[in-house]
Write a protein that holds these residues in place. Structure first.
Motif, short mmCIF file in Angstrom:
data_model
loop_
_atom_site.label_atom_id
_atom_site.label_comp_id
_atom_site.label_asym_id
_atom_site.label_seq_id
_atom_site.Cartn_x
_atom_site.Cartn_y
_atom_site.Cartn_z
N GLN A 1 -2.26 -3.29 -8.72
CA GLN A 1 -3.63 -3.15 -9.21
C GLN A 1 -3.88 -1.81 -9.87
O GLN A 1 -4.79 -1.69 -10.71
CB GLN A 1 -4.61 -3.33 -8.05
CG GLN A 1 -4.60 -4.69 -7.40
CD GLN A 1 -5.46 -4.71 -6.14
OE1 GLN A 1 -6.35 -3.88 -5.97
NE2 GLN A 1 -5.18 -5.64 -5.25
N GLN B 1 0.80 -1.22 0.00
CA GLN B 1 0.00 0.00 0.00
C GLN B 1 0.83 1.27 0.00
O GLN B 1 0.38 2.31 -0.48
CB GLN B 1 -0.97 0.01 1.18
CG GLN B 1 -0.34 0.03 2.56
CD GLN B 1 -0.22 -1.36 3.15
OE1 GLN B 1 -0.18 -2.36 2.42
NE2 GLN B 1 -0.19 -1.46 4.47
N GLU C 1 -0.82 -7.58 -6.23
CA GLU C 1 -0.48 -6.81 -5.04
C GLU C 1 -1.16 -5.44 -5.08
O GLU C 1 -1.57 -4.95 -6.13
CB GLU C 1 1.03 -6.64 -4.92
CG GLU C 1 1.72 -7.86 -4.33
CD GLU C 1 3.15 -7.55 -3.95
OE1 GLU C 1 3.40 -7.30 -2.76
OE2 GLU C 1 4.02 -7.56 -4.84
N SER C 2 -1.23 -4.82 -3.91
CA SER C 2 -1.96 -3.57 -3.75
C SER C 2 -1.60 -2.53 -4.80
O SER C 2 -2.47 -1.98 -5.48
CB SER C 2 -1.69 -3.01 -2.34
OG SER C 2 -2.34 -1.79 -2.15
N TYR D 1 -6.94 -0.47 0.44
CA TYR D 1 -5.70 -0.87 -0.21
C TYR D 1 -5.88 -1.94 -1.27
O TYR D 1 -4.89 -2.38 -1.87
CB TYR D 1 -4.70 -1.37 0.84
CG TYR D 1 -4.40 -0.39 1.96
CD1 TYR D 1 -4.51 0.99 1.76
CD2 TYR D 1 -4.00 -0.86 3.21
CE1 TYR D 1 -4.22 1.87 2.80
CE2 TYR D 1 -3.71 0.02 4.24
CZ TYR D 1 -3.83 1.39 4.03
OH TYR D 1 -3.55 2.26 5.06
N GLY D 2 -7.11 -2.38 -1.53
CA GLY D 2 -7.32 -3.40 -2.55
C GLY D 2 -6.85 -4.78 -2.14
O GLY D 2 -6.58 -5.63 -2.99
N LYS D 3 -6.76 -5.02 -0.83
CA LYS D 3 -6.27 -6.30 -0.33
C LYS D 3 -7.43 -7.20 0.06
O LYS D 3 -8.48 -6.72 0.51
CB LYS D 3 -5.38 -6.08 0.90
CG LYS D 3 -4.07 -5.38 0.64
CD LYS D 3 -3.30 -5.27 1.94
CE LYS D 3 -1.88 -4.79 1.73
NZ LYS D 3 -1.13 -4.74 3.00
N ARG E 1 1.40 2.01 -3.52
CA ARG E 1 0.12 2.44 -4.09
C ARG E 1 -0.11 3.93 -3.81
O ARG E 1 -0.51 4.69 -4.70
CB ARG E 1 -1.00 1.60 -3.48
CG ARG E 1 -2.40 1.86 -4.01
CD ARG E 1 -3.39 0.99 -3.25
NE ARG E 1 -4.78 1.18 -3.64
CZ ARG E 1 -5.52 0.29 -4.28
NH1 ARG E 1 -4.98 -0.88 -4.64
NH2 ARG E 1 -6.78 0.52 -4.57
#
Length: 390
Positions: A45, A16, A41-42, A350-352, A19
């Motif tokens: 993406q 993150q 991974e964050s 964080y898109g996790k 990111r």
């Protein structure tokens, strides 16, 4: 017609932090390139220039650096020897290996602090469990034992209650050993601290520095759960003293970019240094919304040797709460409640995938008083962790 020049900042590590660095780079007109261990991974993406490879793979790291104007890091886990090799090959690496090793190796950090006169707890490098027992007998139990490398968010840190538990950190060190970097056991006195603090500063290659207000940090199970900025019940003079301490460390280590100095404050108000981080840091995520210039933008400005931006607060009180994976899996869906209840709430996801205790996002609230602002942040974070009765 004059062509626009664009610089490419390479970021090793796809979490993150990368990111959020990418997000800051967009406004600066800077290209970012990512070395990620996994395409999902964050940071991978949301970035277009992604190289999939391991930060432990010599060839992958060197090839990646060759395609960048400057390289920085999402984490400290690139082997020191690899960072040194990139420098020796002529690549611009910021922060450099000489600074970064103090965040990678806790023993190196303690030796530096002792040499330069910065406040350390009592400590000793222990070669054997018997050495750890001797340290405990001298300084009292419990003792904090740390693996010199490989630990973060409470991993690699052990609170040893007595002689019966001294083998555990040595077993952990054996599991971390990779033959490239020595893993040693660092024993530290148990500091009965009043609270934990974080002094985050930024330094550019030309020596310009910027210091964010010192934050109080609240840890749960070894993981940062909340930050309050500025730290409550701290005079402006004390704020300046701790900011100056962090800037002094950054200068002596020749840090380029963000340096986070984690501190433990004793009951008498004195502090000892806990750990260092030479990268954007979780305890300063609040700066995205709570400071004139975020830590991520200032880190990139420093990496490019641009003048640094103002670290001043945008509100009297800023509270950040981490969202740690709980029972709520539809985080975006849960924002329906959070935003309806608090339209001024700021959220970073964080898109996790959600796993128990995993950092999957954070919330930030700006306000005029600590109690109200903290209550707002805690409610939103709790709701996003599935505590819907919060």
């Amino acid at each position: 017609m004059k062509l626009v020049t664009s610089y490419t900042i390479g970021i090793i590590g796809g979490g993150q932090l990368a990111r959020m660095m990418h997000q800051a780079a967009i406004g600066l007109g800077v290209r970012t390139r990512l070395l990620a261990s996994d395409p999902d991974e964050s940071a991978a993406q949301v970035m277009s220039d992604v190289v999939v490879g391991s930060h432990l793979d010599h060839d992958a790291v060197m090839d990646f650096a060759a395609g960048c104007d400057v390289v920085t890091f999402d984490h400290e886990h690139v082997p020191t020897v690899l960072v040194e090799e990139m420098e020796q090959a002529g690549y611009a690496i910021r922060p450099g290996s000489a600074a970064m090793v103090h965040a990678q190796d806790k023993v190196v950090m303690r030796e530096f602090m002792a040499k330069e006169g910065f406040p350390n707890p009592a400590w000793k490098v222990c070669e054997t469990p018997a050495d750890l027992v001797a340290f405990g007998e001298e300084h009292g139990w419990p003792v904090i034992a740390k693996t010199s490398r490989g630990g973060y968010d409470g991993k690699g840190v052990f609170k040893i209650a007595g002689p019966d538990g001294v083998g555990e950190p040595f077993e952990a060190a054996g599991g971390l050993a990779d033959g490239k970097q020595p893993i040693r056991i660092l024993a530290e006195e148990f500091v009965d601290f009043r609270r934990e603090l974080s002094a985050v500063v930024v330094r550019s290659p030309s020596g310009q520095g910027a210091a964010y207000p010192v934050s109080e940090t609240i840890q749960r199970h070894g993981v940062c759960a909340e930050t309050i900025s500025p730290a409550p019940d701290m005079s402006s003079q004390r704020q300046v003293e701790l900011q100056t301490l962090a800037l002094d460390i950054a200068g002596r280590l020749d840090v380029v970019g963000v340096l986070a100095v984690e501190l433990m404050e004793r009951e008498d108000g004195s502090v000892v240094i806990n750990e260092l981080a030479t990268r954007p840091h979780n305890t300063a995520h609040w700066t995205i919304d709570g400071a004139q210039t975020s830590q991520f933008e200032n880190h990139l400005r420093a990496v490019l040797d641009l003048p640094l931006g103002s670290p001043a607060l945008t509100a009297p009180v800023v509270v950040m709460a981490n969202v740690l994976g709980g029972s709520e899996e539809d985080l975006t869906g849960a924002l329906q409640h959070c935003f309806a209840r608090d339209p001024e709430l700021r959220v970073e996801l964080y898109g996790k995938s959600v796993r128990p205790g995993r950092k999957v996002g954070h919330v930030t609230c700006l306000g005029d008083d600590v109690e109200t602002t903290r209550r707002r942040a805690r409610h939103a974070a709790a709701y996003l962790m599935g505590e819907h009765d919060a």
